[in-house]
Design a protein around this motif. Structure first.
Motif, PDB file in Angstrom:
ATOM      1  N   GLY A 167       1.732 -47.159  96.095  1.00  0.00           N
ATOM      2  CA  GLY A 167       3.024 -47.208  95.443  1.00  0.00           C
ATOM      3  C   GLY A 167       3.002 -47.533  93.971  1.00  0.00           C
ATOM      4  O   GLY A 167       4.022 -47.431  93.300  1.00  0.00           O
ATOM      5  N   LEU A 168       1.843 -47.912  93.433  1.00  0.00           N
ATOM      6  CA  LEU A 168       1.731 -48.232  92.014  1.00  0.00           C
ATOM      7  C   LEU A 168       1.343 -46.975  91.240  1.00  0.00           C
ATOM      8  O   LEU A 168       0.422 -46.252  91.636  1.00  0.00           O
ATOM      9  N   VAL A 169       2.025 -46.725  90.130  1.00  0.00           N
ATOM     10  CA  VAL A 169       1.779 -45.536  89.320  1.00  0.00           C
ATOM     11  C   VAL A 169       0.797 -45.883  88.206  1.00  0.00           C
ATOM     12  O   VAL A 169       1.051 -46.769  87.392  1.00  0.00           O
ATOM     13  N   TYR A 170      -0.332 -45.157  88.157  1.00  0.00           N
ATOM     14  CA  TYR A 170      -1.371 -45.402  87.159  1.00  0.00           C
ATOM     15  C   TYR A 170      -1.424 -44.324  86.084  1.00  0.00           C
ATOM     16  O   TYR A 170      -1.746 -44.614  84.938  1.00  0.00           O
ATOM     17  N   MET A 171      -1.172 -43.079  86.448  1.00  0.00           N
ATOM     18  CA  MET A 171      -1.173 -41.966  85.499  1.00  0.00           C
ATOM     19  C   MET A 171      -0.050 -41.012  85.878  1.00  0.00           C
ATOM     20  O   MET A 171       0.319 -40.907  87.051  1.00  0.00           O
ATOM     21  N   THR A 172       0.473 -40.293  84.889  1.00  0.00           N
ATOM     22  CA  THR A 172       1.629 -39.422  85.160  1.00  0.00           C
ATOM     23  C   THR A 172       1.473 -38.044  84.516  1.00  0.00           C
ATOM     24  O   THR A 172       2.467 -37.412  84.174  1.00  0.00           O
ATOM     25  N   LYS A 204      10.522 -38.756  94.293  1.00  0.00           N
ATOM     26  CA  LYS A 204      10.551 -38.688  95.761  1.00  0.00           C
ATOM     27  C   LYS A 204       9.815 -39.856  96.418  1.00  0.00           C
ATOM     28  O   LYS A 204       9.502 -39.810  97.601  1.00  0.00           O
ATOM     29  N   GLU A 205       9.501 -40.896  95.681  1.00  0.00           N
ATOM     30  CA  GLU A 205       8.824 -42.095  96.191  1.00  0.00           C
ATOM     31  C   GLU A 205       7.436 -41.798  96.766  1.00  0.00           C
ATOM     32  O   GLU A 205       7.197 -41.973  97.964  1.00  0.00           O
ATOM     33  N   PRO A 206       6.506 -41.375  95.926  1.00  0.00           N
ATOM     34  CA  PRO A 206       5.132 -41.186  96.406  1.00  0.00           C
ATOM     35  C   PRO A 206       4.480 -42.537  96.691  1.00  0.00           C
ATOM     36  O   PRO A 206       4.696 -43.509  95.958  1.00  0.00           O
ATOM     37  N   TYR A 207       3.714 -42.583  97.751  1.00  0.00           N
ATOM     38  CA  TYR A 207       3.004 -43.812  98.120  1.00  0.00           C
ATOM     39  C   TYR A 207       1.535 -43.714  97.728  1.00  0.00           C
ATOM     40  O   TYR A 207       0.940 -44.682  97.269  1.00  0.00           O
ATOM     41  N   GLN A 208       0.935 -42.546  97.915  1.00  0.00           N
ATOM     42  CA  GLN A 208      -0.443 -42.280  97.488  1.00  0.00           C
ATOM     43  C   GLN A 208      -0.497 -40.864  96.912  1.00  0.00           C
ATOM     44  O   GLN A 208       0.196 -39.963  97.399  1.00  0.00           O
ATOM     45  N   THR A 209      -1.340 -40.659  95.907  1.00  0.00           N
ATOM     46  CA  THR A 209      -1.678 -39.302  95.478  1.00  0.00           C
ATOM     47  C   THR A 209      -3.191 -39.211  95.319  1.00  0.00           C
ATOM     48  O   THR A 209      -3.861 -40.200  95.000  1.00  0.00           O
TER      49      THR A 209
END
Length: 324
Positions: A167-172, A204-209
């Motif tokens: 749930g933490l965003v590191y890169m976009t 859309k609330e990504p949890y993992q990518t």
């Protein structure tokens, strides 16, 4: 005046020279593929999140309706008490069953492992980084209390893309790679670079990518025949991948390879066919080669080629602290 004939190296001298040259090439590869990326990461202070979209571990009474429906749908897969076996694990929130499939007499020889996974809530499916640099898979699994662990997408070597973990965003950033996304509601989907925009995924609330790839299945679950990756990755190799059936139901697949008489690995097309035969509706290729590893109950369950290697991140199935 007759020319003197040059002395030729004896056969054993040539063999030693070949070994030295091979060792030099391997050292150069390791420098650029492993050491330098980790040094750059350390110099930048490690991987740090740039956003924290409200991800918390919830107690039973706080589970949303989707979590309740997943728990009810797969109630028969779970157990009231923790049950640990040689090839599996069951608890009120987790069901893991690992099966080995070995065909040493086939041509090519093949051995692979499938972990059939059910989780009552998406938070039981987590990812973890090694601390600052790559580490032994068993060590990472133990430090993170993983019931089951599989290597990830070698995120230490990534400097761009859409990277979300737990749930933490590191890169976009947008990239040219296929993307795999596990959403907060338990659904999982893969996207080609033309099929998504980073900002739309984040809404859309990504949890993992995961950004390694390629995606292995078409939207109808049939195996792809063309892949968004380099030609070298299409050949037979040891492989790791994740498959998706429905929210709460996933699989990890690890294929051993580069070990004649035991397992030669799978090419990308055969790997895609394997996930289709398992019944997955979406599947994604992760880092492979000597990184391909599955750890169950703290022990490596497969036979990584060349004894395996350190990894930077892993996909893990674990109990939540509130339920221990």
């Amino acid at each position: 005046m007759p020319q003197k004939k040059r002395k030729r190296l004896p056969w054993w001298g040539l063999a030693i020279l070949d070994l030295l040259l091979t060792g030099l090439l391997l050292c150069i590869f390791a420098l650029f593929h492993h050491v330098l990326p980790q040094m750059r990461l350390k110099a930048q202070g490690g991987i740090a999140p740039i956003a924290s979209p409200a991800v918390t571990q919830k107690a039973d009474e706080e589970y949303n309706e989707e979590s309740r429906s997943i728990r009810e749908r797969f109630a028969a897969k779970f157990s009231e008490e923790i049950i640990v076996s040689e090839n599996g694990y069951k608890s009120p929130d987790i069901s893991v069953a690992v099966t080995e499939h070995s065909f040493p007499d086939a041509s090519p020889a093949l051995t692979y492992y499938v972990a059939d996974i059910y989780v009552a809530q998406v938070e039981n499916f987590q990812t973890c980084f090694s601390e600052g640099s790559a580490a032994a898979p068993e060590k990472i699994a133990k430090e993170n209390a993983a019931v089951l662990a599989m290597n990830g997408d070698y995120c230490l070597n990534q400097r761009s893309g859409l990277l979300v973990r737990n749930g933490l965003v590191y890169m976009t950033e947008q990239t040219s790679c296929d993307l795999c996304v596990l959403y907060r509601d338990g659904t999982m989907a893969t996207y080609s670079p033309e099929e998504y925009k980073a900002e739309e995924i984040l809404e859309k609330e990504p949890y993992q990518t995961w950004k390694f790839g390629p995606a292995l299945l078409e939207k109808d679950g049939s195996p792809k025949t063309e892949f968004n990756t380099g030609s070298a990755l299409l050949n037979a190799h040891p492989r790791s991948g994740i498959g998706y059936f429905e929210p709460g139901h996933y699989c990890f697949v690890v294929v051993d390879g580069r070990q004649g008489g035991y397992s030669d690995g799978l090419d990308m097309a055969a790997f895609a066919e394997l996930f289709a035969k398992l019944g997955c509706v979406s599947a994604y290729n992760l880092d492979g080669g000597a990184s391909s590893v599955m750890v169950l109950g703290g022990e490596t369950g497969n036979a990584p080629c060349n004894g395996g290697r350190y990894v930077s991140d892993m996909l893990i199935i674990k109990e939540l602290e509130a339920l221990k």
